[in-house]
Scaffold this active site. Sequence first.
Site, PDB file in Angstrom:
ATOM      1  N   GLU A 274      32.766  48.793  40.184  1.00 46.92           N
ATOM      2  CA  GLU A 274      32.272  47.546  40.770  1.00 46.92           C
ATOM      3  C   GLU A 274      32.908  47.413  42.147  1.00 46.92           C
ATOM      4  O   GLU A 274      34.126  47.545  42.274  1.00 46.92           O
ATOM      5  CB  GLU A 274      32.647  46.370  39.866  1.00 46.92           C
TER       6      GLU A 274
ATOM      7  N   GLU B 233      36.106  44.641  32.688  1.00 46.46           N
ATOM      8  CA  GLU B 233      37.276  43.788  32.950  1.00 46.46           C
ATOM      9  C   GLU B 233      37.711  43.035  31.699  1.00 46.46           C
ATOM     10  O   GLU B 233      37.986  41.830  31.744  1.00 46.46           O
ATOM     11  CB  GLU B 233      36.966  42.802  34.081  1.00 46.46           C
TER      12      GLU B 233
END
Length: 774
Positions: A463, A387
């Site tokens: 994730e 991210e």
Amino acid sequence: MEGAEKPETSILNWEGVSVPHDWAIYGPFDEEIDKQTYFNEQNLEVVASEKTGRTGALPFIGVGWYRKTFSLKDFEPGKKALLTFDGAMSEAQVYLNGQKVGSRPYGYSYFYFDITPYLKQGEENLLAVRLENRPRSSRWYPGAGLYRKVQIILKDEVSFKHWGTFITTPFISGRVAKVNIKSKVDGENIRIETLIKDPSGKIVAKHSASEIFGDEIEQNIAVPTPEKWSPDSPHLYMAELKLFQGEELKDEISIRFGIREIAFKPGSGFLLNGNVTKFKGVCLHHDLGPLGAAVNKAALRRQLEIMKDMGCNAIRSAHNMPSMEQLELCDEMGFMFIAESFDEWARPKVENGYNRFFTDWAEKDVVNLVQATRNHPCIVIWSAGNEVPDQSGSEGVKRAKFLQDIFHREDPTRPVTVGMDQVKTTMESGFGAILDVPGLNYRLRLYEEAFEKFPQQFILGSETASTVSSRGVYKFPVEKVFNKTYDDAQCSSYDLEYCKWSNVPDDDFVFQDDYPWVIGEFVWTGFDYLGEPTPYDMVWPSRSSYFGICDLAGLAKDRYYLYRSRWNTSKETLHILPHWNWEGREGEITPVFVYTNHESAELFVNGVSHGIQTKNNQSNQHRYRLMWMDVKYEPGTLKVVAYDKQGKPASEKEVHTAGKPHHLLLHANRELINADGKDLSYVTIEVVDKAGNFCPNANMQLDFEVSGSGTFLAVCNGDATSLEMFHLPSMKTFNGKLVVLLQASKEKGAIKLKVKGRGLATAETSIQTEFCIL
Ligand code: GAL
């Protein structure tokens, strides 16, 4: 140890410690430590707020020095000495005999220095390491100090280069595997003799090579009838390499490797040894709960054993380089691995994070990650980042390509991913398109669009979930809801609470089951970790996460059985929730859930049937859980009978309302441990009533005494709001349970644990320690 400015001149009293070591885990917890006021972009926040406990509220910030004196008897001209660090938290500056040897800012990076020029022969040497952790440098508890292995390796000058040998298996058939070994060497007139041993230790191939190209000698060795590595059968081979100069043996190394084939194909997804395989994975932060970041192999092994029983087949090291010990265990125990590198590139998530080092260090850090670990068969994907805010903008695309190219250059055999959360942006910028493996963090609603827009033709759930729960806590009414908070700063274990950006497990299951192009998932997280106490990051005293499938002590939450019922296809799962001690809720709706791999089951409350539930398509939850939503509480017995496909009773389970706490049950995860001064036994302690029924509401102070061939190391109850310190021998049970960690000394014998609690009979258990090779 902390605070000294110059090691050589300091007159401070040095504390004796043994490495691996985490100076901050001894606390105390303090809400002022690293209090961060910000708005969390990743968590979709738009207004700044004050967050306590984000990095665990433990005193990791500041400067710490480590010193060690040593002399090297075998050190003589013609030899060289390497000083290796598996990680040092953080901003390491290394000195030997008062001279600066080098530095390494990233706390998770592996690194080494050639210390030959700084060594004194036949005299004492003084090694000093300065570490510094800054505030606002992490999004979770990073630990502090020399938390991983530090070694000195003595070599001949004519030798294998450190991390210079790379073993791959470019051709595999049932009859033969081609084992390719490239070794970088120092010296001339060199010959390498290699033996290959099969998983039983039998020599299956011999090879000798002396042709050198630059500094590299390459060998191609045929291994007959190879036994392939996979999570179900983690066969490991050993390559024993001897380096000769003329007739003189100068160096030898043994490298374990696996023979396995990985492929990512449009349409079919991920193939391991030619078989389509889905990742049933979990993300793990590096801390080991009550041990902090100090690496311990027995603690890691226990985590993996728990994950294995759940049916998990893969681990992602979030969001940094894994420990060597974890990789060794994953090779041996059979887990595929995503080895991650960074949580930040050049753009910050936290002001003092890796962004300060990216430009100067990213390439060096990636090179070391790959070179140090690429012989581990467990690693099947590299991750260049998680991210990273650089997902947007053309600079970010360039950085993604830059990093991916380094991974490819250092290891042409494995693909690279990045966990992406800004999925729309990465579709537009081309960021997602250039990656070998497009990893999506959450964002289920964008999976289909990403599959269409990205060219790879498969999607990895790098994730998933981020469901929150506290072990043994149940809230009413039972509803699916995000960002829910309660006065006690706990989350409900009905497993229906999640975050604004995330979802509950069943929502992922649907995508995993219905779309062959979804190649698997990595659940956030296998175990709770220190720091990031979402949804209570603004509520003191929350100081550790609620995301774990298991709590911080490693005890299974209910969610464990939901994953197990789906992932562990070889064992039965039949698990009932909630507990059945609801004094004061008599007559009130208290739903009952069953997590099972059976399709249907019948629930009885005190012998009265509440009907049969069968998994169905009414909702995502109905597909994977059996739920009786209108049960009214009455004390007594909950009984569930599971039925097989023919409708015959297959199995049953009961939960009883417990009486008053009466005594303690002790259960050690290992009864026999190694007398090596490091090994651990984890003793789970449960409060039970007179009849032996578990007391699910017991929060009782217990005191521990340990004697014999070991010590009390730590205790943990899994309560994310507890401020009791892990290393002190007293703690309250949290919802009836806690776990005590015993550590073996170097003497063979018995370790005795005595547990006392007010009003309870003293309980004792004993663990044996022995010299054994693990
Ligand atoms: C993700 C992030 C993780 C953790 C998680 C919590 O966005 O990658 O590090 O913060 O959210 O849900």
